[in-house]
Motif scaffolding. Structure first.
Motif, PDB file in Angstrom:
ATOM      1  N   ILE A  40       0.837  -1.201   0.000  1.00  0.00           N
ATOM      2  CA  ILE A  40       0.000   0.000   0.000  1.00  0.00           C
ATOM      3  C   ILE A  40       0.876   1.257   0.000  1.00  0.00           C
ATOM      4  O   ILE A  40       0.651   2.195  -0.767  1.00  0.00           O
ATOM      5  N   LEU A  41       1.870   1.277   0.878  1.00  0.00           N
ATOM      6  CA  LEU A  41       2.734   2.450   0.988  1.00  0.00           C
ATOM      7  C   LEU A  41       3.481   2.725  -0.310  1.00  0.00           C
ATOM      8  O   LEU A  41       3.702   3.880  -0.686  1.00  0.00           O
ATOM      9  N   PHE A  42       3.859   1.679  -1.006  1.00  0.00           N
ATOM     10  CA  PHE A  42       4.628   1.832  -2.239  1.00  0.00           C
ATOM     11  C   PHE A  42       3.807   2.534  -3.324  1.00  0.00           C
ATOM     12  O   PHE A  42       4.299   3.406  -4.043  1.00  0.00           O
ATOM     13  N   PHE A  43       2.527   2.152  -3.431  1.00  0.00           N
ATOM     14  CA  PHE A  43       1.681   2.717  -4.483  1.00  0.00           C
ATOM     15  C   PHE A  43       0.910   3.954  -4.024  1.00  0.00           C
ATOM     16  O   PHE A  43       0.480   4.752  -4.851  1.00  0.00           O
ATOM     17  N   MET A  44       0.725   4.097  -2.694  1.00  0.00           N
ATOM     18  CA  MET A  44      -0.093   5.186  -2.194  1.00  0.00           C
ATOM     19  C   MET A  44       0.505   6.556  -2.489  1.00  0.00           C
ATOM     20  O   MET A  44      -0.214   7.536  -2.702  1.00  0.00           O
ATOM     21  N   THR A  45       1.818   6.642  -2.487  1.00  0.00           N
ATOM     22  CA  THR A  45       2.485   7.927  -2.708  1.00  0.00           C
ATOM     23  C   THR A  45       2.763   8.203  -4.185  1.00  0.00           C
ATOM     24  O   THR A  45       3.374   9.218  -4.509  1.00  0.00           O
ATOM     25  N   ASN A  46       2.314   7.310  -5.049  1.00  0.00           N
ATOM     26  CA  ASN A  46       2.499   7.510  -6.484  1.00  0.00           C
ATOM     27  C   ASN A  46       1.268   8.206  -7.062  1.00  0.00           C
ATOM     28  O   ASN A  46       0.166   7.657  -7.015  1.00  0.00           O
ATOM     29  N   PRO A  47       1.427   9.408  -7.598  1.00  0.00           N
ATOM     30  CA  PRO A  47       0.264  10.154  -8.124  1.00  0.00           C
ATOM     31  C   PRO A  47      -0.452   9.457  -9.272  1.00  0.00           C
ATOM     32  O   PRO A  47      -1.591   9.796  -9.581  1.00  0.00           O
ATOM     33  N   ASP A  48       0.213   8.480  -9.903  1.00  0.00           N
ATOM     34  CA  ASP A  48      -0.393   7.800 -11.046  1.00  0.00           C
ATOM     35  C   ASP A  48      -1.410   6.732 -10.632  1.00  0.00           C
ATOM     36  O   ASP A  48      -2.124   6.198 -11.476  1.00  0.00           O
ATOM     37  N   PHE A  49      -1.472   6.404  -9.344  1.00  0.00           N
ATOM     38  CA  PHE A  49      -2.376   5.367  -8.867  1.00  0.00           C
ATOM     39  C   PHE A  49      -3.451   5.985  -7.978  1.00  0.00           C
ATOM     40  O   PHE A  49      -3.194   6.927  -7.224  1.00  0.00           O
ATOM     41  N   ASN A  50      -4.648   5.418  -8.072  1.00  0.00           N
ATOM     42  CA  ASN A  50      -5.763   5.869  -7.231  1.00  0.00           C
ATOM     43  C   ASN A  50      -5.690   5.162  -5.881  1.00  0.00           C
ATOM     44  O   ASN A  50      -5.803   3.935  -5.818  1.00  0.00           O
ATOM     45  N   PRO A  51      -5.512   5.905  -4.780  1.00  0.00           N
ATOM     46  CA  PRO A  51      -5.396   5.270  -3.455  1.00  0.00           C
ATOM     47  C   PRO A  51      -6.608   4.434  -3.075  1.00  0.00           C
ATOM     48  O   PRO A  51      -6.470   3.427  -2.366  1.00  0.00           O
ATOM     49  N   ILE A  52      -7.799   4.828  -3.531  1.00  0.00           N
ATOM     50  CA  ILE A  52      -9.010   4.090  -3.183  1.00  0.00           C
ATOM     51  C   ILE A  52      -8.987   2.690  -3.790  1.00  0.00           C
ATOM     52  O   ILE A  52      -9.284   1.700  -3.127  1.00  0.00           O
ATOM     53  N   ILE A  53      -8.614   2.621  -5.071  1.00  0.00           N
ATOM     54  CA  ILE A  53      -8.545   1.317  -5.739  1.00  0.00           C
ATOM     55  C   ILE A  53      -7.472   0.441  -5.097  1.00  0.00           C
ATOM     56  O   ILE A  53      -7.681  -0.756  -4.863  1.00  0.00           O
ATOM     57  N   ILE A  54      -6.332   1.035  -4.805  1.00  0.00           N
ATOM     58  CA  ILE A  54      -5.251   0.294  -4.145  1.00  0.00           C
ATOM     59  C   ILE A  54      -5.712  -0.229  -2.791  1.00  0.00           C
ATOM     60  O   ILE A  54      -5.414  -1.368  -2.400  1.00  0.00           O
ATOM     61  N   THR A  55      -6.472   0.588  -2.060  1.00  0.00           N
ATOM     62  CA  THR A  55      -6.948   0.186  -0.741  1.00  0.00           C
ATOM     63  C   THR A  55      -7.933  -0.973  -0.831  1.00  0.00           C
ATOM     64  O   THR A  55      -7.885  -1.907  -0.022  1.00  0.00           O
ATOM     65  N   VAL A  56      -8.843  -0.933  -1.805  1.00  0.00           N
ATOM     66  CA  VAL A  56      -9.809  -2.022  -1.979  1.00  0.00           C
ATOM     67  C   VAL A  56      -9.079  -3.331  -2.293  1.00  0.00           C
ATOM     68  O   VAL A  56      -9.406  -4.391  -1.740  1.00  0.00           O
ATOM     69  N   ILE A  57      -8.077  -3.255  -3.166  1.00  0.00           N
ATOM     70  CA  ILE A  57      -7.288  -4.454  -3.489  1.00  0.00           C
ATOM     71  C   ILE A  57      -6.563  -4.964  -2.250  1.00  0.00           C
ATOM     72  O   ILE A  57      -6.543  -6.170  -1.966  1.00  0.00           O
ATOM     73  N   ALA A  58      -5.977  -4.036  -1.483  1.00  0.00           N
ATOM     74  CA  ALA A  58      -5.247  -4.421  -0.272  1.00  0.00           C
ATOM     75  C   ALA A  58      -6.187  -5.053   0.754  1.00  0.00           C
ATOM     76  O   ALA A  58      -5.831  -6.048   1.404  1.00  0.00           O
ATOM     77  N   CYS A  59      -7.379  -4.485   0.900  1.00  0.00           N
ATOM     78  CA  CYS A  59      -8.351  -5.042   1.845  1.00  0.00           C
ATOM     79  C   CYS A  59      -8.770  -6.451   1.440  1.00  0.00           C
ATOM     80  O   CYS A  59      -8.956  -7.326   2.293  1.00  0.00           O
ATOM     81  N   ALA A  60      -8.921  -6.674   0.137  1.00  0.00           N
ATOM     82  CA  ALA A  60      -9.255  -8.013  -0.351  1.00  0.00           C
ATOM     83  C   ALA A  60      -8.129  -8.992  -0.039  1.00  0.00           C
ATOM     84  O   ALA A  60      -8.376 -10.132   0.389  1.00  0.00           O
ATOM     85  N   LEU A  61      -6.888  -8.545  -0.223  1.00  0.00           N
ATOM     86  CA  LEU A  61      -5.742  -9.409   0.077  1.00  0.00           C
ATOM     87  C   LEU A  61      -5.651  -9.713   1.566  1.00  0.00           C
ATOM     88  O   LEU A  61      -5.408 -10.864   1.971  1.00  0.00           O
ATOM     89  N   ILE A  62      -5.848  -8.684   2.396  1.00  0.00           N
ATOM     90  CA  ILE A  62      -5.801  -8.885   3.844  1.00  0.00           C
ATOM     91  C   ILE A  62      -6.908  -9.841   4.291  1.00  0.00           C
ATOM     92  O   ILE A  62      -6.694 -10.722   5.134  1.00  0.00           O
ATOM     93  N   SER A  63      -8.089  -9.690   3.717  1.00  0.00           N
ATOM     94  CA  SER A  63      -9.205 -10.579   4.054  1.00  0.00           C
ATOM     95  C   SER A  63      -8.910 -12.016   3.644  1.00  0.00           C
ATOM     96  O   SER A  63      -9.221 -12.965   4.377  1.00  0.00           O
ATOM     97  N   CYS A  64      -8.306 -12.181   2.463  1.00  0.00           N
ATOM     98  CA  CYS A  64      -7.931 -13.531   2.001  1.00  0.00           C
ATOM     99  C   CYS A  64      -6.924 -14.178   2.941  1.00  0.00           C
ATOM    100  O   CYS A  64      -7.030 -15.365   3.276  1.00  0.00           O
TER     101      CYS A  64
END
Length: 257
Positions: A40-64
């Motif tokens: 999350i930290l790696f992509f969160m600070t990159n302006p080219d990525f949407n933090p919301i989408i990254i967070t949803v993916i991360a939450c899915a991974l954490i849940s898995c």
């Protein structure tokens, strides 16, 4: 021996002795979750990525990791996972709106002195960052509550396979009522313990009650706690309904087959 290694070893031994194979998996899952947070930290600070989408993916991974890796893939983990994702998406929509309206994104005036030498024009949306931080802070509690409801519902269904969907749903709600109070209090005291030094600082600076309530740091953390409580509350009926629907549907399909 490094104190972190020592306590890590003690934790691993205790979790393995008490929890057995699942306890050992739970310990390993801590490192997997840590890896997801680094992701999350790696992509969160990159302006080219949407933090919301990254967070949803991360939450899915954490849940898995917390559901499937520790408890294997079965009916109760599937329903808990689906309930967690649905609750997270619903909560995320609310969080984005509240974060924008409450203006809790960014840094508080208490942090300006430390950040004064840095440029704040880093090209990222702080509203989305704040929303992502809140949802990541709540995902663990939501997944835990979902599993705490789905598991006993499966046990009830196993021992009483003829139970109706309505009665099974009511049983899940009753379980949710039992864990609701303890879960919300756990979240509150976790906040209070983590930010006790901040509250002492407010006292030493003679902050009035109104100043504390309106402080961006305090407000953002309290909003996080409230959203975590809302998430835990929402996941109860969602998990109870999905579990009741899934278990009874599987039974009816088996009978027809």
């Amino acid at each position: 021996m490094n104190v972190l290694v020592l306590f890590g070893a003690i934790l691993f031994i205790l979790m393995t002795i008490i929890g057995g194979k699942k306890g050992a998996k739970s310990f390993i899952a801590l490192f997997f979750n840590f890896g997801v947070l680094i992701f999350i930290l790696f992509f969160m600070t990159n302006p080219d990525f949407n933090p919301i989408i990254i967070t949803v993916i991360a939450c899915a991974l954490i849940s898995c990791i917390n559901l499937f890796f520790i408890n294997d893939i079965n009916s109760k983990t599937k329903t808990a996972f689906l309930s967690t994702i649905i609750t997270t998406v619903v909560l995320l929509l609310m969080i984005i709106v509240v974060t924008d309206k409450a203006m809790i994104q960014g840094f508080g005036e208490e942090e300006i002195e430390e950040l004064g030498v840095f440029s704040l024009f880093i090209g990222v949306d702080f509203v989305k960052i704040a929303a992502s931080v809140i949802i990541v802070s709540t995902i663990g509690a939501i997944a835990d509550a979902a599993m705490a409801i789905s598991s006993p519902m499966q046990e009830m269904f196993t021992h009483h396979p003829s139970i109706s969907r309505k009665d099974l749903f009511a049983f899940g709600i009753s379980i949710g009522k039992d864990i609701l109070g303890t879960s919300t209090n756990t979240l509150f005291f976790a906040f209070f313990g983590s930010y006790l030094a901040l509250l002492i600082w407010f006292k030493d600076l003679s902050y009035y009650f109104g100043e504390i309530i309106n402080s961006k740091i305090f407000s953002s953390e309290m909003i996080t706690i409230f959203f975590a409580g809302i998430g835990v509350t929402l996941v109860i009926p969602i998990t109870a309904w999905i579990s009741a629907y899934f278990f009874v549907k599987t039974r009816d399909k088996t009978i027809k087959g």
